[in-house]
Motif scaffolding. Sequence first.
Motif, PDB file in Angstrom:
ATOM      1  N   ALA A   1       3.775  82.896  23.037  1.00 41.77           N
ATOM      2  CA  ALA A   1       2.580  83.706  22.175  1.00 41.77           C
ATOM      3  C   ALA A   1       1.434  83.053  22.438  1.00 41.77           C
ATOM      4  O   ALA A   1       0.242  83.758  22.401  1.00 41.77           O
ATOM      5  N   GLU A   2       1.414  81.557  22.586  1.00 42.14           N
ATOM      6  CA  GLU A   2       0.024  80.967  22.880  1.00 42.14           C
ATOM      7  C   GLU A   2      -0.609  81.623  23.906  1.00 42.14           C
ATOM      8  O   GLU A   2      -1.901  81.856  24.173  1.00 42.14           O
ATOM      9  N   GLN A   3       0.098  81.780  25.292  1.00 43.20           N
ATOM     10  CA  GLN A   3      -0.456  82.416  26.378  1.00 43.20           C
ATOM     11  C   GLN A   3      -0.987  83.552  26.240  1.00 43.20           C
ATOM     12  O   GLN A   3      -2.126  83.846  26.616  1.00 43.20           O
ATOM     13  N   GLU A   4      -0.397  84.255  25.278  1.00 40.06           N
ATOM     14  CA  GLU A   4      -0.688  85.942  24.926  1.00 40.06           C
ATOM     15  C   GLU A   4      -2.423  85.623  24.493  1.00 40.06           C
ATOM     16  O   GLU A   4      -3.032  86.353  24.731  1.00 40.06           O
ATOM     17  N   ALA A   5      -2.173  84.621  23.522  1.00 36.25           N
ATOM     18  CA  ALA A   5      -3.383  84.607  22.683  1.00 36.25           C
ATOM     19  C   ALA A   5      -4.526  83.858  23.755  1.00 36.25           C
ATOM     20  O   ALA A   5      -5.690  84.435  23.551  1.00 36.25           O
ATOM     21  N   LEU A   6      -4.242  83.156  24.723  1.00 36.10           N
ATOM     22  CA  LEU A   6      -5.127  82.673  25.687  1.00 36.10           C
ATOM     23  C   LEU A   6      -5.471  83.819  26.604  1.00 36.10           C
ATOM     24  O   LEU A   6      -6.626  83.496  27.018  1.00 36.10           O
TER      25      LEU A   6
ATOM     26  N   SER B   1     -12.711  65.885  29.263  1.00 35.86           N
ATOM     27  CA  SER B   1     -12.403  67.247  29.735  1.00 35.86           C
ATOM     28  C   SER B   1     -11.320  67.345  30.885  1.00 35.86           C
ATOM     29  O   SER B   1     -10.563  68.097  31.060  1.00 35.86           O
ATOM     30  N   ASP B   2     -11.535  66.429  31.914  1.00 36.17           N
ATOM     31  CA  ASP B   2     -10.830  66.136  32.977  1.00 36.17           C
ATOM     32  C   ASP B   2      -9.094  66.064  32.544  1.00 36.17           C
ATOM     33  O   ASP B   2      -8.351  66.751  33.059  1.00 36.17           O
ATOM     34  N   VAL B   3      -9.029  65.230  31.538  1.00 33.28           N
ATOM     35  CA  VAL B   3      -7.787  64.877  31.323  1.00 33.28           C
ATOM     36  C   VAL B   3      -7.251  66.092  30.604  1.00 33.28           C
ATOM     37  O   VAL B   3      -6.009  66.496  30.718  1.00 33.28           O
ATOM     38  N   TRP B   4      -7.775  66.430  29.697  1.00 31.84           N
ATOM     39  CA  TRP B   4      -7.591  67.852  28.808  1.00 31.84           C
ATOM     40  C   TRP B   4      -7.155  68.931  29.542  1.00 31.84           C
ATOM     41  O   TRP B   4      -6.122  69.651  29.771  1.00 31.84           O
ATOM     42  N   ASN B   5      -7.982  69.306  30.619  1.00 30.00           N
ATOM     43  CA  ASN B   5      -7.891  70.441  31.320  1.00 30.00           C
ATOM     44  C   ASN B   5      -6.355  70.240  32.391  1.00 30.00           C
ATOM     45  O   ASN B   5      -5.866  71.369  32.461  1.00 30.00           O
ATOM     46  N   TYR B   6      -6.385  69.047  32.652  1.00 26.94           N
ATOM     47  CA  TYR B   6      -5.201  68.851  33.550  1.00 26.94           C
ATOM     48  C   TYR B   6      -3.996  69.005  32.802  1.00 26.94           C
ATOM     49  O   TYR B   6      -2.987  69.826  33.269  1.00 26.94           O
ATOM     50  N   ALA B   7      -3.889  68.377  31.561  1.00 23.52           N
ATOM     51  CA  ALA B   7      -2.744  68.687  30.703  1.00 23.52           C
ATOM     52  C   ALA B   7      -2.433  69.951  30.410  1.00 23.52           C
ATOM     53  O   ALA B   7      -1.365  70.691  30.213  1.00 23.52           O
ATOM     54  N   PHE B   8      -3.675  70.651  30.072  1.00 27.96           N
ATOM     55  CA  PHE B   8      -3.580  71.941  29.883  1.00 27.96           C
ATOM     56  C   PHE B   8      -3.057  72.925  31.080  1.00 27.96           C
ATOM     57  O   PHE B   8      -2.008  73.675  30.781  1.00 27.96           O
ATOM     58  N   PHE B   9      -3.308  72.661  32.207  1.00 25.69           N
ATOM     59  CA  PHE B   9      -3.081  73.235  33.395  1.00 25.69           C
ATOM     60  C   PHE B   9      -1.217  72.941  33.605  1.00 25.69           C
ATOM     61  O   PHE B   9      -0.623  73.881  34.086  1.00 25.69           O
ATOM     62  N   LEU B  10      -0.818  71.707  33.193  1.00 22.29           N
ATOM     63  CA  LEU B  10       0.473  71.554  33.347  1.00 22.29           C
ATOM     64  C   LEU B  10       1.431  72.094  32.121  1.00 22.29           C
ATOM     65  O   LEU B  10       2.540  72.666  32.554  1.00 22.29           O
ATOM     66  N   THR B  11       0.762  72.319  31.162  1.00 20.48           N
ATOM     67  CA  THR B  11       1.626  72.649  29.931  1.00 20.48           C
ATOM     68  C   THR B  11       1.390  74.316  29.574  1.00 20.48           C
ATOM     69  O   THR B  11       2.097  74.658  28.824  1.00 20.48           O
ATOM     70  N   ARG B  12       0.125  74.559  29.818  1.00 25.96           N
ATOM     71  CA  ARG B  12      -0.286  76.015  29.409  1.00 25.96           C
ATOM     72  C   ARG B  12      -0.260  76.012  27.925  1.00 25.96           C
ATOM     73  O   ARG B  12       0.017  77.265  27.327  1.00 25.96           O
ATOM     74  N   SER B  13      -0.500  75.006  27.270  1.00 29.20           N
ATOM     75  CA  SER B  13      -0.659  74.644  25.714  1.00 29.20           C
ATOM     76  C   SER B  13      -1.668  73.976  25.311  1.00 29.20           C
ATOM     77  O   SER B  13      -1.618  72.782  25.565  1.00 29.20           O
ATOM     78  N   ARG B  14      -2.502  74.726  24.251  1.00 27.70           N
ATOM     79  CA  ARG B  14      -3.613  73.770  23.843  1.00 27.70           C
ATOM     80  C   ARG B  14      -3.209  72.733  23.053  1.00 27.70           C
ATOM     81  O   ARG B  14      -3.476  71.566  23.047  1.00 27.70           O
ATOM     82  N   GLU B  15      -2.194  72.930  22.313  1.00 26.48           N
ATOM     83  CA  GLU B  15      -1.491  72.216  21.123  1.00 26.48           C
ATOM     84  C   GLU B  15      -0.809  70.882  22.093  1.00 26.48           C
ATOM     85  O   GLU B  15      -1.195  69.683  21.775  1.00 26.48           O
ATOM     86  N   GLN B  16      -0.334  70.935  23.140  1.00 22.10           N
ATOM     87  CA  GLN B  16       0.309  69.887  23.844  1.00 22.10           C
ATOM     88  C   GLN B  16      -0.590  69.286  24.639  1.00 22.10           C
ATOM     89  O   GLN B  16      -0.548  68.017  24.876  1.00 22.10           O
ATOM     90  N   ALA B  17      -1.690  69.919  25.166  1.00 26.13           N
ATOM     91  CA  ALA B  17      -2.966  69.530  25.940  1.00 26.13           C
ATOM     92  C   ALA B  17      -3.544  68.265  25.082  1.00 26.13           C
ATOM     93  O   ALA B  17      -4.070  67.146  25.217  1.00 26.13           O
ATOM     94  N   ASN B  18      -3.652  68.744  23.686  1.00 27.46           N
ATOM     95  CA  ASN B  18      -4.295  68.002  22.734  1.00 27.46           C
ATOM     96  C   ASN B  18      -3.481  66.421  22.503  1.00 27.46           C
ATOM     97  O   ASN B  18      -3.925  65.485  22.731  1.00 27.46           O
TER      98      ASN B  18
END
Lengths: 182, 352
Positions: free
Chosen positions: A109-114, A29-46
């Motif tokens: 688009a993804e941010q909108e969905a988020l 979760s730490d890694v994913w959340n940080y990647a999400f913070f940097l990219t604002r994209s679920r796909e890229q965080a994955n």
Amino acid sequence: MQSNDMGYMAKSSYAPAVTLREMMEEYGSDVWNYAFFLTRSREQANDISQEVFLKAYRNIGKFRGDSSLKTWLLTITRNTAFSYGKSNFWRRFITLDTKQHLPNEVRSAEQEALGNAYANRIWEIIMALPKKNREVLALDIQHGLSIAEMAKLLGVAEGTVKSRLARARDKVRIAIKEEEQE
Amino acid sequence: MKSKADSDIVKIEDTHWYRDAGKNPLREQGFTPELMLRIEQAAVHRNPQDFIKFNIGKSKVLTGLAAALLVLFLLWPKDGIQQGDLNSESTLKSQSATASQPFPSPGATKYLPTFNSADFEFNGKNYFMTLPLDRDRNASYAADTPEGILWSPAPPMKKNQKTKLLYPTEPYTLYLSSKEQTELSPYSARKVYTFPLYAGGAQAYNFLIGIYGFGEKVFLATGAQNANELTAFPLRISMLNMKRVASGGLVEPQELLTLDTSSNDESKSFLAFDQQHESILLVDIATGQNEKVKDRVRLYDLKSQTMRELDTTIQMGKEGSVAIAQYKLGGVKRSAEIFMKIGWQWYADEAE
């Protein structure tokens, strides 16, 4: 830093006795959340999370214990996120489909969905901040890193971290206040 | 670990919203059991011999029990996995398929995405391509056309050890699938065209960058990159007429435009299609402080196959959820749908 990090920091043996699964269960979760913070994209965080854990697992023997395992993983996350687009040069071309929005809009688009997926309005405000601001806030609020740890991870002076943090907090505080007055 | 000095800089008024924010930004967990399993599969795929070694201190030993548990976990039947839309049958097939067998199933009519599937949605219907774990889903493309779904799976890629640039080891191929077929599989699709792997040199490779459907017309964006050096390369826009594709046989895309992208690190450009006037709008947005510098606007007419410069301002807006660029020609306002942004500056704007 959480107390259970300490178990992986024995002075005589830096490389922790940890399986890939244990590492993911502890820090996924730490890694994913940080990647999400940097990219604002679920796909890229994955995708970035996958790269981080594969790199970490392959290079766990190089871990020297001069930071916590979590900080080491967050550093790999940051480096992976920044090199993510560079090796795949074609990503400089951005395809717009009919669901995407104007290029000069902050929200994709993804941010909108988020929008409705955030835990609360405060995170929406944080995620709308410029990257430098939201990154320090995430490292502070979410990961609980010290100023020194953040400075090392970000490769900047401690004073820079403090000023970024102060600016970020000001922005959030002002945004909250403005909303409360509306 | 936070020191007292650190905590001192958290002012009193910060604390309530710090507390209210909570640790998790999203309502649902981002790091899911499905993602964990996908990573484990990728680890097995990349380095099976290393994956069962566990690092204890600086010595590596085989831990048979843990390895056995891992294998058991990976092979555990679908009912044993609690969450999500996992389909263990597909998962296991793709796991064993790997690079030598990229498309394990003949093309499902149900939507059954796997760990590394590239997913698309057209007109409310979901489609997926099953990809081996070593493929970059983001290099897979698809477009909705009246004749079916035109798509291209990501080819296998290698990384140049010196430059770290990725390059394909197999060419990009276009396929056409029926709209009823939710799994985009070559076994149930017709091969339309295969791009050349090499672009005029042993280390120069062709890349497919995007597929954009506008009715019977489909635009293909391609580029060529030398794996030894990151350089600017021309962006090529070509077109497929889907009626001709549907009539059978292999069809070669018709080359329309070759665009210089050398200044894209600082600039922002976009391409838009004016369907009514069958023209592609090319806009280089003026960046920087100099207000005298105007946007450069060009219009490529598909019928006459000619390009002309336009003296017009560009207004960007939205029609529904579609990004639109409005321009004027002969005093008449026209509208084109933006389909591609070009240039690192778009990312830089987003980052700042």
